[in-house]
Design a protein around this motif. Structure first.
Motif, mmCIF file in Angstrom:
data_model
loop_
_atom_site.group_PDB
_atom_site.id
_atom_site.type_symbol
_atom_site.label_atom_id
_atom_site.label_comp_id
_atom_site.label_asym_id
_atom_site.label_seq_id
_atom_site.Cartn_x
_atom_site.Cartn_y
_atom_site.Cartn_z
ATOM 1 N N ARG A 190 -3.050 -6.124 0.146
ATOM 2 C CA ARG A 190 -4.305 -6.664 0.662
ATOM 3 C C ARG A 190 -4.988 -5.676 1.595
ATOM 4 N NH1 ARG A 190 -4.256 -12.592 3.248
ATOM 5 N NH2 ARG A 190 -3.763 -13.005 1.052
ATOM 6 N N GLU A 191 -4.217 -5.045 2.458
ATOM 7 C CA GLU A 191 -4.800 -4.088 3.397
ATOM 8 C C GLU A 191 -5.300 -2.841 2.666
ATOM 9 O OE1 GLU A 191 -6.338 -3.597 6.966
ATOM 10 O OE2 GLU A 191 -5.051 -5.313 6.488
ATOM 11 N N THR A 192 -4.564 -2.424 1.649
ATOM 12 C CA THR A 192 -5.006 -1.287 0.842
ATOM 13 C C THR A 192 -6.346 -1.596 0.187
ATOM 14 O OG1 THR A 192 -2.713 -0.648 0.389
ATOM 15 C CG2 THR A 192 -4.402 0.222 -1.084
ATOM 16 N N ARG A 211 -9.250 -1.703 2.838
ATOM 17 C CA ARG A 211 -9.644 -0.396 3.368
ATOM 18 C C ARG A 211 -10.372 0.435 2.315
ATOM 19 N NH1 ARG A 211 -5.104 1.147 7.905
ATOM 20 N NH2 ARG A 211 -4.884 -0.989 8.658
ATOM 21 N N MET A 212 -9.910 0.359 1.081
ATOM 22 C CA MET A 212 -10.608 1.068 0.023
ATOM 23 C C MET A 212 -12.003 0.493 -0.193
ATOM 24 S SD MET A 212 -7.657 1.969 -2.781
ATOM 25 C CE MET A 212 -8.902 2.545 -3.920
ATOM 26 N N ALA A 213 -12.134 -0.822 -0.139
ATOM 27 C CA ALA A 213 -13.440 -1.452 -0.320
ATOM 28 C C ALA A 213 -14.416 -1.023 0.771
ATOM 29 C CB ALA A 213 -13.297 -2.975 -0.335
ATOM 30 N N ARG A 214 -13.936 -0.946 2.004
ATOM 31 C CA ARG A 214 -14.817 -0.514 3.095
ATOM 32 C C ARG A 214 -15.301 0.916 2.892
ATOM 33 N NH1 ARG A 214 -11.203 -3.610 6.835
ATOM 34 N NH2 ARG A 214 -10.040 -1.680 7.289
ATOM 35 N N LEU A 261 -5.709 6.160 4.127
ATOM 36 C CA LEU A 261 -5.875 4.712 4.307
ATOM 37 C C LEU A 261 -5.086 4.223 5.508
ATOM 38 C CD1 LEU A 261 -5.780 3.488 0.594
ATOM 39 C CD2 LEU A 261 -7.736 4.211 1.978
ATOM 40 N N ASN A 262 -4.002 4.902 5.825
ATOM 41 C CA ASN A 262 -3.241 4.663 7.057
ATOM 42 C C ASN A 262 -2.231 5.793 7.200
ATOM 43 O OD1 ASN A 262 -3.037 2.274 9.103
ATOM 44 N ND2 ASN A 262 -0.947 3.025 8.898
ATOM 45 N N SER A 263 -1.954 6.179 8.429
ATOM 46 C CA SER A 263 -1.044 7.306 8.635
ATOM 47 C C SER A 263 -0.265 7.112 9.926
ATOM 48 C CB SER A 263 -1.841 8.620 8.692
ATOM 49 O OG SER A 263 -0.989 9.734 8.743
ATOM 50 N N GLU A 290 12.022 7.131 0.410
ATOM 51 C CA GLU A 290 12.268 5.695 0.382
ATOM 52 C C GLU A 290 12.080 4.972 1.706
ATOM 53 O OE1 GLU A 290 16.282 7.663 1.283
ATOM 54 O OE2 GLU A 290 14.478 8.066 0.108
ATOM 55 N N HIS A 291 11.653 5.612 2.778
ATOM 56 C CA HIS A 291 11.501 4.924 4.052
ATOM 57 C C HIS A 291 10.393 3.864 3.957
ATOM 58 C CE1 HIS A 291 13.446 8.557 6.306
ATOM 59 N NE2 HIS A 291 14.317 7.817 5.646
ATOM 60 N N SER A 292 10.589 2.762 4.671
ATOM 61 C CA SER A 292 9.746 1.579 4.478
ATOM 62 C C SER A 292 8.272 1.842 4.755
ATOM 63 C CB SER A 292 10.251 0.429 5.360
ATOM 64 O OG SER A 292 10.182 0.784 6.734
ATOM 65 N N ASP A 293 7.965 2.754 5.669
ATOM 66 C CA ASP A 293 6.566 3.021 5.980
ATOM 67 C C ASP A 293 5.851 3.792 4.866
ATOM 68 O OD1 ASP A 293 8.319 5.099 6.835
ATOM 69 O OD2 ASP A 293 6.739 6.013 8.024
ATOM 70 N N HIS A 294 6.569 4.061 3.776
ATOM 71 C CA HIS A 294 5.978 4.742 2.620
ATOM 72 C C HIS A 294 6.041 3.904 1.344
ATOM 73 C CE1 HIS A 294 5.593 8.709 4.654
ATOM 74 N NE2 HIS A 294 6.538 8.176 5.411
ATOM 75 N N ILE A 295 6.779 2.806 1.359
ATOM 76 C CA ILE A 295 6.975 2.059 0.106
ATOM 77 C C ILE A 295 6.726 0.556 0.214
ATOM 78 C CG2 ILE A 295 8.702 3.731 -0.685
ATOM 79 C CD1 ILE A 295 10.847 1.580 -0.032
ATOM 80 N N SER A 296 6.504 0.024 1.404
ATOM 81 C CA SER A 296 6.523 -1.436 1.566
ATOM 82 C C SER A 296 5.453 -2.154 0.749
ATOM 83 C CB SER A 296 6.385 -1.802 3.053
ATOM 84 O OG SER A 296 5.146 -1.337 3.568
ATOM 85 N N GLY A 297 4.339 -1.507 0.457
ATOM 86 C CA GLY A 297 3.285 -2.167 -0.301
ATOM 87 C C GLY A 297 3.394 -2.034 -1.808
ATOM 88 N N ILE A 298 4.361 -1.264 -2.277
ATOM 89 C CA ILE A 298 4.404 -0.919 -3.702
ATOM 90 C C ILE A 298 4.671 -2.115 -4.621
ATOM 91 C CG2 ILE A 298 5.731 0.364 -5.430
ATOM 92 C CD1 ILE A 298 5.832 2.662 -3.412
ATOM 93 N N PRO A 299 5.649 -2.985 -4.357
ATOM 94 C CA PRO A 299 5.932 -4.059 -5.323
ATOM 95 C C PRO A 299 4.712 -4.886 -5.694
ATOM 96 C CG PRO A 299 7.709 -3.914 -3.732
ATOM 97 C CD PRO A 299 6.628 -2.998 -3.235
#
Length: 278
Positions: free
Chosen positions: A35-37, A40-43, A8-10, A59-68
């Protein structure tokens, strides 16, 4: 049995990988917004109703920021190690947070997720093998070197997301300060194109059908360069470059014949054009 996978993003701006079958799926990391997840899944024709859990590599932010937001909205269990510091945990119901331990498989329906340790500059970093029946998908990014755990698990993969973060010459001659260059190229930073290619050539199983080159640096790599490098040694494996700006196609791993109309999934053949990014 077949498995559907997609990036979905890398990249350093966010990482999120989808692995699932026809009944359920998991996300490995959620470093882009809810929202972005969803968009992208819908598309891709993928349904969030199939996603049953999120696994955190570190725990780096580029791996967890969307979780909450994602976990709260969809009431998803979040799996992480006890030592992984996740600053968003205060937004989650404690009953939604589950620990995992290396080489102790976790069952999510018919999917089995097995974590294994790796070298990276985080508290307790892990990569994953996601298995559906006898099909193994590796999500192996953010690794400083191809240690024995990485080698052993990569050699079992029918498909894998594998880090190819930087080109050595581009990093050496680039604008990054010396301390950052050392961090990236050190044994607990990221995997270079050359290191990833060596792992691929020496340890790729004959049955590996797809390799998604992942977590490419915006400044220190070139997607056309790395794809050409791997294509020369592909030996029947489809090489795809995962983008830091948009989702990949959905790739089917396995031999099950997919109906023309399939609930929750829009099947995209493996020879679909990949998207290059700057």
């Amino acid at each position: 049995m077949c498995v559907f996978i997609a990036s979905l993003n890398s990249g350093s701006n966010g990482n999120c990988y989808y692995v699932g079958n026809e009944q359920e799926a998991v996300l490995i990391d959620a470093g882009i917004s809810c929202r972005e997840t969803e968009k992208r899944m819908a598309r891709l024709g993928l349904s969030m109703s199939l996603v049953k859990a999120v696994f955190i590599s570190h725990e780096h932010s580029d791996h967890i920021s969307g979780i909450p937001v994602l976990a709260k909205k969809y009431q998803l269990p979040v799996y992480l190690t006890p030592r992984t510091t996740f600053t968003g945990r205060q937004f989650l119901n404690p009953q939604m947070v589950y620990p995992f331990v290396a080489y102790h498989p976790v069952k999510i329906g018919n999917i089995t997720i097995t974590a294994f340790p790796k070298f990276h500059d985080a508290a307790e970093p892990h990569s994953f093998i996601v298995s559906c029946g006898d099909i193994n998908i590796g999500v192996i990014t953010d690794i400083g070197s191809a240690c024995e755990h990485v080698i052993r698990n990569f050699a079992q993969c029918h498909a894998a997301f594998l880090e190819a973060n930087y080109d050595e010459q581009m990093l050496a001659g680039g604008r990054y300060p010396y301390h950052l260059k050392r961090r990236i190229s050190g044994g607990r930073g990221h995997l270079s194109n050359t290191q990833a290619l060596e792992l691929f050539i020496k340890h790729k199983p004959e049955y590996m059908s797809h390799l998604l080159l992942s977590h490419l640096s915006k400044d220190n790599n070139n997607p056309e360069l790395v794809k050409q490098l791997f294509d020369e040694h592909a030996d029947g494996t489809e090489i795809i470059v995962a983008s830091r700006y948009q989702e990949s196609a959905v790739y089917q791993i396995g031999n099950l014949v997919v109906p023309v109309t399939m609930p929750h999934h829009e099947y995209i053949p493996a020879n679909v054009q990949y998207s290059l990014f700057q």
